[in-house]
Design a protein around this motif. Structure first.
Motif, short mmCIF file in Angstrom:
data_model
loop_
_atom_site.label_atom_id
_atom_site.label_comp_id
_atom_site.label_asym_id
_atom_site.label_seq_id
_atom_site.Cartn_x
_atom_site.Cartn_y
_atom_site.Cartn_z
N VAL A 1 49.46 3.00 -45.79
CA VAL A 1 50.64 2.49 -45.08
C VAL A 1 51.58 1.78 -46.05
CG1 VAL A 1 51.42 0.72 -43.43
CG2 VAL A 1 49.60 2.33 -42.79
N ASN A 2 51.03 0.96 -46.92
CA ASN A 2 51.86 0.25 -47.89
C ASN A 2 52.55 1.23 -48.85
OD1 ASN A 2 51.68 -2.91 -47.88
ND2 ASN A 2 49.67 -2.16 -47.27
N LEU A 3 51.82 2.25 -49.29
CA LEU A 3 52.41 3.24 -50.18
C LEU A 3 53.50 4.03 -49.45
CD1 LEU A 3 52.44 4.67 -52.92
CD2 LEU A 3 50.63 6.19 -52.06
N ALA A 4 53.23 4.38 -48.20
CA ALA A 4 54.21 5.14 -47.41
C ALA A 4 55.49 4.33 -47.19
CB ALA A 4 53.61 5.54 -46.07
N ILE A 5 55.34 3.03 -46.95
CA ILE A 5 56.52 2.17 -46.78
C ILE A 5 57.32 2.12 -48.08
CG2 ILE A 5 57.25 -0.22 -46.43
CD1 ILE A 5 54.79 -0.53 -44.60
N GLN A 6 56.62 1.94 -49.18
CA GLN A 6 57.29 1.84 -50.48
C GLN A 6 58.03 3.11 -50.84
OE1 GLN A 6 55.30 2.00 -54.60
NE2 GLN A 6 55.48 -0.20 -54.26
N LYS A 7 57.44 4.27 -50.54
CA LYS A 7 58.00 5.54 -50.97
C LYS A 7 58.76 6.29 -49.88
CE LYS A 7 56.34 5.29 -55.14
NZ LYS A 7 57.25 5.19 -56.31
N GLY A 8 58.70 5.81 -48.65
CA GLY A 8 59.38 6.50 -47.57
C GLY A 8 58.67 7.76 -47.12
N TYR A 9 57.34 7.75 -47.14
CA TYR A 9 56.56 8.92 -46.77
C TYR A 9 56.13 8.85 -45.31
CZ TYR A 9 56.09 9.68 -51.83
OH TYR A 9 56.33 9.89 -53.16
N ALA A 10 55.72 9.98 -44.75
CA ALA A 10 55.15 10.04 -43.40
C ALA A 10 53.63 10.07 -43.51
CB ALA A 10 55.66 11.28 -42.68
N ILE A 11 52.96 9.69 -42.41
CA ILE A 11 51.49 9.63 -42.39
C ILE A 11 50.97 10.46 -41.21
CG2 ILE A 11 49.51 8.14 -41.90
CD1 ILE A 11 50.85 5.96 -43.48
N HIS A 12 49.94 11.25 -41.48
CA HIS A 12 49.27 12.02 -40.43
C HIS A 12 47.82 11.54 -40.36
CE1 HIS A 12 48.63 15.37 -37.69
NE2 HIS A 12 47.55 15.73 -38.39
N LEU A 13 47.47 10.83 -39.30
CA LEU A 13 46.10 10.34 -39.10
C LEU A 13 45.25 11.48 -38.57
CD1 LEU A 13 46.90 6.95 -37.31
CD2 LEU A 13 46.42 7.29 -39.75
N TYR A 14 44.07 11.67 -39.18
CA TYR A 14 43.23 12.82 -38.83
C TYR A 14 41.79 12.36 -38.64
CZ TYR A 14 40.72 17.25 -39.32
OH TYR A 14 39.91 18.33 -39.11
N ASP B 1 49.75 3.42 -32.85
CA ASP B 1 50.67 2.49 -32.18
C ASP B 1 50.77 1.17 -32.95
OD1 ASP B 1 51.21 4.30 -30.20
OD2 ASP B 1 49.78 3.44 -28.75
N ASP B 2 49.64 0.70 -33.47
CA ASP B 2 49.65 -0.55 -34.25
C ASP B 2 50.50 -0.38 -35.52
OD1 ASP B 2 48.03 -1.78 -32.42
OD2 ASP B 2 46.17 -1.50 -33.57
N ILE B 3 50.36 0.76 -36.19
CA ILE B 3 51.14 1.01 -37.41
C ILE B 3 52.63 1.09 -37.08
CG2 ILE B 3 51.59 2.65 -39.27
CD1 ILE B 3 48.61 3.41 -39.12
N ARG B 4 52.97 1.83 -36.00
CA ARG B 4 54.38 1.98 -35.62
C ARG B 4 54.98 0.65 -35.20
NH1 ARG B 4 52.19 6.31 -32.23
NH2 ARG B 4 52.24 8.29 -33.41
N SER B 5 54.18 -0.16 -34.52
CA SER B 5 54.68 -1.47 -34.07
C SER B 5 54.99 -2.37 -35.25
CB SER B 5 53.64 -2.13 -33.15
OG SER B 5 54.06 -3.42 -32.76
N ALA B 6 54.10 -2.36 -36.26
CA ALA B 6 54.30 -3.21 -37.43
C ALA B 6 55.36 -2.64 -38.38
CB ALA B 6 52.97 -3.39 -38.18
N HIS B 7 55.50 -1.31 -38.37
CA HIS B 7 56.41 -0.65 -39.31
C HIS B 7 57.18 0.45 -38.58
CE1 HIS B 7 54.05 -2.76 -42.35
NE2 HIS B 7 52.96 -2.21 -41.84
#
Length: 282
Positions: free
Chosen positions: A23-36, A71-77
């Motif tokens: 999550v921190n790397l994705a925020i820094q770089k503007g990446y998307a995340i796919h939870l699997y 939902d927790d990730i989206r709420s925080a970020h």
């Protein structure tokens, strides 16, 4: 086009730490995340929940957990794009099929899973996936915390594929780091020749990739020092001394790394890694 991280989760503490790092790397770089997630005996337990019509319906525990995590990730970020997927099957078979360059740029996962099995190197799941996946895999130790990626180590044994390993890493992280070329040998008398070969590697990386801040670190097995008498132990010492934040490993180098992986002493490096390990299949 936005890069996409494939992030397998099993809701363990090890997995949650990898999620935090991703999550921190994705925020820094503007990446998307796919939870699997692949259903397990624990995560496939049905839970009752009330549907829109007031009737009780059954759902898998993992479906609830992964949606709550998203939902927790989206709420925080709110700026992050987070998608989810749960399916049946063995993760060592299903995830490599999913981890293709057409869909994902790289995988981030913990070095251990919910079983916390110390008997196999780097957690059997993570290592198997790192060998099978068609995209790079960044393995995150439980103790690792996200921070500036300012010093990166490349384990070098003078194979052409290592240059591509650096390129793969740069494609994901960028060029703003110091690269340490790390080599471990058995013969002190060969150090000058080794350093000359590493200078060639420096030139190639600078010319073809554009990483310019490069240093060479050469060390040897020290048979008279108990803690430094194997390749993994010397590498760990180099990581510690040089303050390496991520270690780059080229998986195709069987002459060196396959020998390391199959030795029980390698647990010091790969079952309990000091830093995240970036695997590529060159």
């Amino acid at each position: 086009m936005k890069k996409n991280i494939l992030l397998p989760v099993d809701f363990s503490a090890h997995s949650n730490n990898a999620v935090h790092y991703a999550v921190n790397l994705a925020i820094q770089k503007g990446y998307a995340i796919h939870l699997y997630h692949n259903y397990t005996s624990a995560s496939a337990v049905f839970e009752e929940e009330t549907g829109p019509n007031g009737k009780q319906t059954s759902t898998f525990k993992a479906d609830v957990l992964i949606n709550n995590l998203a939902d927790d990730i989206r709420s925080a970020h709110p700026q992050l794009i987070v998608t989810t997927q749960c399916e049946r099957g063995m993760i060592t078979e299903t995830l490599p099929e999913l981890a293709t360059p057409e869909r994902f740029d790289f995988v981030i996962m913990g070095t251990k899973g919910i079983t916390n099995d110390d008997s196999q190197l780097i957690g059997s799941t993570t290592y198997v996936i790192s060998k099978k996946a068609k995209v790079p895999v960044l393995a995150i130790p439980t103790e690792a915390t996200f921070g500036p990626i300012d010093k990166v180590g490349l384990l070098s044994n003078f194979k052409e594929e290592e240059v591509q390993t650096v390129q793969d890493f740069v494609n994901i992280i960028g060029k703003d780091f110091e690269l340490k070329l790390l080599h471990v040998h058995y013969d002190h008398s060969s150090e000058n020749r080794i350093e000359e070969k590493l200078e060639v590697w420096k030139y190639k990386i600078k010319k073809y990739i554009g990483v310019t801040n490069i240093a060479i670190e050469v060390d040897s097995i020290q048979g008279d020092v108990e803690d430094l008498d194997t390749v993994p132990e010397v590498i760990n010492e180099m990581i510690h001394q040089e303050k390496i934040k991520i270690l780059l490993v080229t998986r195709s180098r069987k002459s060196f790394f396959e020998r390391v992986f199959t030795r029980s002493v390698a647990k010091a490096l790969f079952s309990h890694p000091l830093v995240p390990i970036f695997f590529t299949k060159a």
